[in-house]
Design an enzyme around this catalytic site. Structure first.
Site, PDB file in Angstrom:
ATOM      1  N   GLU A 207      40.250 -19.019 -37.433  1.00 32.19           N
ATOM      2  CA  GLU A 207      41.408 -18.124 -37.456  1.00 32.19           C
ATOM      3  C   GLU A 207      42.551 -18.666 -38.306  1.00 32.19           C
ATOM      4  OE1 GLU A 207      42.332 -17.062 -33.440  1.00 32.19           O
ATOM      5  OE2 GLU A 207      40.408 -16.060 -33.155  1.00 32.19           O
ATOM      6  N   LYS A 337      41.306  -5.643 -27.624  1.00 30.31           N
ATOM      7  CA  LYS A 337      40.429  -5.822 -28.780  1.00 30.31           C
ATOM      8  C   LYS A 337      39.552  -4.585 -28.909  1.00 30.31           C
ATOM      9  CE  LYS A 337      40.114 -10.869 -28.276  1.00 30.31           C
ATOM     10  NZ  LYS A 337      39.275 -11.978 -27.755  1.00 30.31           N
TER      11      LYS A 337
END
Length: 428
Positions: A207, A337
């Protein structure tokens, strides 16, 4: 004349981890079209909707998505041709019924989500609206979300020795989103300088955060606090800390394997509580396992008025599971999500349920991402007030930040930066 769906086409592309995923294009009779790409997670909740992979070890190590592509180009396309793209709920219902399983295991949540999002983009483009205005209505309300920036990676997102998955900075004290981004970027560079000066690894994880080997998890907090001060910001005023423990990854046989110790739920809660007293921590995600509901209840009782307690794996963006959590007083915020539940309609239902019960909402990326920026528009459209989309490097992360900069310029005074108002834990 109403535009209708005339074609749906999917194909394989690569995500940020060099694994295949889907990109879907939906074309309308007006010639307007919409495209969307689907993300993929590394640490996934057990109750997430199922991502369909080919399991053919001769292609991409078994991670190909040709079957999901075929499902889009075949049965899903056939079922949706002629539909009005504005009928999002109906389109998503048709795909869910066509799949016929509770977790979208037949057609694949990745196939269904790609179509669901591409339909929304097609409808927005046909109306000559950006996605956030199409979903949020012309008058909003809109706000610019506070970013949770993952600048030290551990756990399943890196190959270092840190147990916890994400150590984040949260620029709560910035006056605008653009300034929040600047705060974060300056701390990111200050942290890199510190790592290099100490001979620590400055390579980044999935990330975009750094992934050094450190003596323990607390050392990550200490390093970040030093970097915040190096960048001339005040910890606990300009910038707070946040943590994604991803504790489901540590949980085995009723214990947490943490720093070479086997901790009970109570001991894990004690450790987290100690850190909230010692450091300016404003948010803890997945502090306990998705299967430790009794522990979650204790954690919530202990800390719900002191920090944001975010349920990710425990809720998996599922409105039915979230409702159960609300009734049991589990957590005080939810990570949202899109690919955990698999349709835009169900995602919006989860956000609505959370907001109506004064739960904080954080719109989130996945560790396997693409240049798709849907979550930026979604965060603004739903007035979620928080977004989690990684560090300040890697184009798959920065694309979302740059999209938010565009939106802030377009909306100007219509979308104030949420700041500390984004955090509801002390106002439930």
């Amino acid at each position: 004349m109403t535009a209708t769906i005339t074609d749906i086409n999917a194909h394989e592309i690569l995500d940020s981890r060099a694994n295949p995923t889907l990109e879907v294009r939906v074309t309308l009779s007006s010639q307007a079209y919409g495209c969307a790409a689907v993300p993929s997670g590394a640490s996934t909740g057990e109750r997430e909707a199922v991502e369909l992979r080919d399991n053919n070890l001769e292609r991409y190590g078994g991670k190909g998505v040709l079957q999901a592509v075929e499902n889009v180009n075949g049965p899903i396309r056939d079922a949706l041709l002629g539909q009005d793209p504005r009928s999002q709920e109906e389109i998503d219902r048709i795909m869910i019924e066509l799949d016929g399983t509770e977790n979208k295991a037949n057609l694949g949540a990745n196939a269904i989500l790609g179509v669901s999002l591409a339909v929304a983009y097609a409808a927005a483009n046909n109306a000559d609206l950006p996605l956030y205005r199409y979903l949020g209505g012309d008058g909003g309300p809109f706000s610019m979300p506070v970013p949770m920036m993952n600048i030290i990676n551990g756990g399943a997102h890196a190959t270092n020795n840190l147990d916890f998955q994400e150590f984040m900075i949260v620029p709560v004290g910035a006056p605008t989103f653009a300034e929040a981004l600047r705060y974060g970027a300056e701390v990111f560079h200050a942290l890199k300088k510190r790592l290099v000066s100490r001979g620590l690894m400055s390579a980044v994880g999935d990330e975009g955060g750094f992934a050094p080997d450190l003596p323990n998890n607390e050392a990550a907090f200490e390093l970040i606090l030093e970097a915040i001060e190096d960048a001339n910001y005040v910890p606990g005023k300009d910038i707070y800390l946040a943590l994604d423990a991803a504790s489901s990854e540590l949980y085995q046989n009723g214990r947490y394997d943490f720093e070479n110790n086997q901790l009970t739920s109570e001991e894990m809660i004690d450790r987290l509580t100690e850190w909230t007293k010692k450091y300016p921590v404003i948010s803890i995600e997945d502090g306990l396992s998705e299967n430790d509901w009794a522990g979650w209840k204790l954690l919530t009782e202990r800390l719900e008025n002191k920090v944001q307690l975010v349920g990710d794996d425990i809720f998996v963006t599922n409105p039915d599971i979230l409702e159960k959590g609300i009734k049991k007083n589990i957590a005080n915020a939810i990570l949202v999500k899109l690919n955990q539940i698999g349709t835009l309609t169900e995602t919006l239902a989860t956000v609505g349920l959370a907001k109506s019960n004064k739960y904080g909402v954080i719109i989130s990326h996945r560790s396997g991402e693409t240049e798709d920026t849907t979550i930026a528009d979604l965060a603004v459209a739903t007035d979620a007030r928080q977004i989690k989309t990684g560090s300040l490097c890697r184009s798959d992360r920065v694309a979302k930040y740059n999209r938010l900069l565009q939106i802030e310029r377009e909306l100007n005074d219509q979308a104030p930066y949420a700041g500390k108002e984004a955090f509801l834990f002390n106002r439930k």
